[in-house]
Design an enzyme around this catalytic site. Structure first.
Site, PDB file in Angstrom:
ATOM      1  N   CYS A  82       5.628   0.134 -28.517  1.00  0.00           N
ATOM      2  CA  CYS A  82       5.972   1.329 -27.496  1.00  0.00           C
ATOM      3  C   CYS A  82       6.466   0.528 -26.316  1.00  0.00           C
ATOM      4  CB  CYS A  82       4.607   2.150 -27.357  1.00  0.00           C
ATOM      5  SG  CYS A  82       4.927   3.427 -26.152  1.00  0.00           S
ATOM      6  N   CYS A 141       5.005   2.571 -22.846  1.00  0.00           N
ATOM      7  CA  CYS A 141       3.589   2.552 -22.480  1.00  0.00           C
ATOM      8  C   CYS A 141       2.803   2.202 -23.764  1.00  0.00           C
ATOM      9  CB  CYS A 141       2.978   4.010 -21.909  1.00  0.00           C
ATOM     10  SG  CYS A 141       3.584   5.260 -23.182  1.00  0.00           S
ATOM     11  N   SER A 142       2.027   3.009 -24.449  1.00  0.00           N
ATOM     12  CA  SER A 142       1.160   2.350 -25.493  1.00  0.00           C
ATOM     13  C   SER A 142       1.174   3.578 -26.709  1.00  0.00           C
ATOM     14  CB  SER A 142      -0.042   1.906 -25.046  1.00  0.00           C
ATOM     15  OG  SER A 142      -0.718   3.003 -24.482  1.00  0.00           O
ATOM     16  N   CYS A 143       2.160   4.385 -26.711  1.00  0.00           N
ATOM     17  CA  CYS A 143       2.280   5.296 -27.954  1.00  0.00           C
ATOM     18  C   CYS A 143       1.902   4.965 -29.092  1.00  0.00           C
ATOM     19  CB  CYS A 143       3.289   6.060 -27.758  1.00  0.00           C
ATOM     20  SG  CYS A 143       3.721   7.088 -26.385  1.00  0.00           S
TER      21      CYS A 143
END
Length: 205
Positions: A105, A108-110
């Site tokens: 991702c 961000c950190s999906c």
């Protein structure tokens, strides 16, 4: 040194900041510590990589399920009834000889929490998010995955709307294994594409 001081000394700087923030928010009444504990417990024990591992094991033994998973992962996993909710748009991608997929991702950190649990720290790091795109082969090598030079590597970028689940190849020597034992071969990293399944000899009978 008191027990509290000893426990604090074992925490990382980030963990200490999180604890301080939680303490402040709790004192102001913005959050309920008990509710937070329940959320953490849910992701640590009830939701986690073992859910995804079971899905992969089913795909390895059930051709029809694998076909459904690759066509519409959200619906296929929901039909198993192993989680209450699956991401609105979860896509399963299959690694095959000569072609390797990995997931990142970049913004961000999906991450598919409902299937893989909490994301690992490195998945959220700026280093991984940038290098996975610019040097995927190098990143894989850092994880111990060295692929043939002619293997095509494709990087999939998760978003808030779309998450990915990598279906790794079934290890050799596992013919006739029950799903429960096959699931023990599946690691979190191989479902992200930064690892490979365990070898058959690593799983005792």
């Amino acid at each position: 040194m008191s027990p509290d001081e000893h426990n604090h000394s074992e925490l990382s700087p980030v963990q200490l900041r999180v604890r301080a923030l939680e303490t402040i928010l709790s004192a102001k009444g913005y959050i309920d510590p008990a509710a937070l504990d329940l959320i953490v417990e849910r992701y640590q024990t009830r939701i986690g990589p073992h859910i995804g591992a079971g899905v992969i094991a089913r795909a390895w033994v059930d051709v029809e399920f694998k076909r459904a998973l690759l066509a519409d992962a959200t619906s296929a996993i929901a039909a198993l009834g192993v989680v209450n909710h699956v991401g609105d748009h979860l896509i399963a991608i299959e690694n095959v000889p000569g072609h390797h997929d990995m997931v990142v991702c970049t913004l961000c950190s999906c991450y598919p929490w409902d299937v893989l649990g909490l994301p690992p720290v490195w998945y959220k790091s700026a280093a991984y998010r940038s290098r996975a795109v610019s040097d995927p082969r190098g990143v894989l090598a850092d994880f111990g995955v060295v692929l043939p030079e002619d293997t095509q590597i494709r990087v999939w970028d998760s978003t808030a709307e779309t998450r990915f689940l990598v279906v790794p190849p079934r290890p050799a020597g596992t013919e006739g294994w029950p799903e429960e034992r096959l699931a023990r071969l599946v690691t979190r990293d191989c479902m992200i594409g930064t690892g490979l399944p365990r070898r058959a000899e690593e799983i005792p009978t």
